[in-house]
Write a protein that holds these residues in place. Sequence first.
Motif: not given
Length: 133
Positions: A21-29, A77-79
């Motif tokens: 839900l939060t990872d916008r940069s695909f960092s897996a965090e 968090l859920s668009p």
Amino acid sequence: MTYCTKQDLINAFGEEELIQLTDRSFSAEINEVVLNNAIQKAEVEVDLWIAGSYSLPLASVPPALMYIACDLTRYFLSPDIEAEHPTTLRYREAKKSLQAIARGETSLSPTTNRVDLVQVAPGRNDFSDRSSW
């Protein structure tokens, strides 16, 4: 006041879901900025509903309010989720709970700082001395 924390959200929904839900940069965090923005939106919403009935900030967060804040945060968090998605349904239930608290139909807990309200009903005189009748 913080009604829910990152750890509360992890306990409620799992770390993997928060990453999704939060990872916008695909960092897996978990993206702390995105998460904290959603938590802040939930706090504002809770405050708007309970400010008329309780002195803010509360001395402590009642568990029921923490669960409500978690559901609100998850929704924020859920668009683009559908109206019948479980997250949306939980959001609606959380809002109903906040409305019940605001109307005085539900109390957060006996230890919270509730603002005493006076209710007036037509035709009643609760302050007269009826012993002389």
